[in-house]
Enzyme design. Sequence first.
Site, mmCIF file in Angstrom:
data_model
loop_
_atom_site.group_PDB
_atom_site.id
_atom_site.type_symbol
_atom_site.label_atom_id
_atom_site.label_comp_id
_atom_site.label_asym_id
_atom_site.label_seq_id
_atom_site.Cartn_x
_atom_site.Cartn_y
_atom_site.Cartn_z
ATOM 1 N N ASP A 17 0.805 -1.150 -0.325
ATOM 2 C CA ASP A 17 -0.225 0.082 0.201
ATOM 3 C C ASP A 17 0.622 1.677 0.183
ATOM 4 O O ASP A 17 1.321 1.883 1.186
ATOM 5 C CB ASP A 17 -0.765 0.314 0.965
ATOM 6 C CG ASP A 17 -0.999 1.096 1.302
ATOM 7 O OD1 ASP A 17 -2.345 1.347 0.003
ATOM 8 O OD2 ASP A 17 -2.546 1.062 2.023
ATOM 9 N N GLU A 96 -5.960 5.392 -9.268
ATOM 10 C CA GLU A 96 -8.024 6.013 -8.832
ATOM 11 C C GLU A 96 -7.718 7.194 -9.056
ATOM 12 O O GLU A 96 -7.077 8.070 -10.073
ATOM 13 C CB GLU A 96 -7.060 6.395 -7.610
ATOM 14 C CG GLU A 96 -8.304 6.507 -7.053
ATOM 15 C CD GLU A 96 -8.633 6.752 -5.108
ATOM 16 O OE1 GLU A 96 -9.770 7.170 -4.666
ATOM 17 O OE2 GLU A 96 -7.847 5.900 -5.075
ATOM 18 N N LYS A 132 -8.875 2.407 -9.476
ATOM 19 C CA LYS A 132 -10.137 2.090 -8.459
ATOM 20 C C LYS A 132 -10.459 4.017 -8.441
ATOM 21 O O LYS A 132 -10.842 4.453 -8.934
ATOM 22 C CB LYS A 132 -9.037 2.861 -7.114
ATOM 23 C CG LYS A 132 -8.110 1.686 -6.667
ATOM 24 C CD LYS A 132 -7.346 2.280 -5.767
ATOM 25 C CE LYS A 132 -7.568 2.513 -4.734
ATOM 26 N NZ LYS A 132 -6.701 2.470 -3.236
ATOM 27 N N THR A 156 -12.662 1.458 -3.570
ATOM 28 C CA THR A 156 -12.140 1.433 -2.778
ATOM 29 C C THR A 156 -12.612 2.265 -1.648
ATOM 30 O O THR A 156 -14.433 2.702 -1.769
ATOM 31 C CB THR A 156 -10.766 2.238 -2.630
ATOM 32 O OG1 THR A 156 -10.565 2.783 -1.461
ATOM 33 C CG2 THR A 156 -11.301 3.711 -3.573
ATOM 34 N N PHE A 178 -11.983 -1.033 4.530
ATOM 35 C CA PHE A 178 -11.091 -0.120 5.108
ATOM 36 C C PHE A 178 -11.491 -0.701 7.012
ATOM 37 O O PHE A 178 -11.839 0.093 7.141
ATOM 38 C CB PHE A 178 -11.155 1.424 4.653
ATOM 39 C CG PHE A 178 -10.440 2.001 3.374
ATOM 40 C CD1 PHE A 178 -10.541 0.960 3.010
ATOM 41 C CD2 PHE A 178 -9.918 3.002 3.569
ATOM 42 C CE1 PHE A 178 -9.728 1.619 1.796
ATOM 43 C CE2 PHE A 178 -9.695 3.392 2.750
ATOM 44 C CZ PHE A 178 -9.455 3.007 1.932
#
Length: 320
Positions: A17, A96, A132, A156, A178
């Site tokens: 990440d 993203e 994303k 996400t 998350f």
Amino acid sequence: MTNMLSQLRRHSVVVADTGDLDAIRKFGPQDATTNPSLILKAVQSGGYDAVLDSLVKDVQVQSLSVDRAVEVISDRLIVAMGKEILALVPGRVSTEVDARLSFDSGASISKARQIIAHYEELGVGRERVLIKLAATWEGIRAAEALEKEGINCNLTLVFNFYQAQACAEAGVFLISPFVGRILDWYQNTNPELKFAPADEPGVQAVQRIYRYFRRHQYATLVMGASFRNVGEIKALAGCDRLTIAPALLTELADTQGELPAALFEEGDHESVPMTRLSEAQFRVQMKEDLMASGQLDAGIRGFEADQVKLEALLRGRLAD
């Protein structure tokens, strides 16, 4: 005895990440994920100065307004960074879409297609990229359309079961619940509450989603994200994928001990009707879930803010 990171790889696909190339080289993950905050951090570190200088030089010879030049550089920067990352990982990179498009399906689809086109111009096939998108109703609908075009997506900012259910019904490739941000909300709301890692609400949310997906044979992968401690990771060993920041990868790599699988397809399953969520049902569930709606909004706002900071940095580079 091997370290915990090596043992974790036996149970779950390990994803980095980060956009930090040195960290990716060090840990050798299968995939890597990025977002506007990580992109900003990586650019500020100077690790991509050569890439950025080249993009600025290319744009400066074109007759573009400053706003348009910043947009072009920003779009091409995230793809150029993705290509650099893909030289170090055998799998995929998540790139993203601008968080400011999170409530616009059409604009999200257009931006995603543009990102994929930029990758293909650089010789990177779409099979190595995950687009994303925030798991808003509009983001999920955009992902559903993109998946039909062979553009795989990573949804996400997933905070509750209903976001996950809608993503699976849309046929998205992967979701990112998350874990740590769910815990953050509960601890901020009820500071007196203490949780063992296995009992954390974020960990339990991922367990519920994972088992539901497997029970109903959805192809959508579950990738735990946003970890606050190694205990959460250990409690989810066995999840399809886990995306982990460098600090926690380091802790896992430096720790000897047993790390058995903890998450299995078997277990208690809720009897959830297999009826597709309507838009109205989705919005009602999000409205009633103060944690999920609040954290989704905060996550989008945070990514928007870091995108604005990145664009300010690019404006400064153009003015140099």
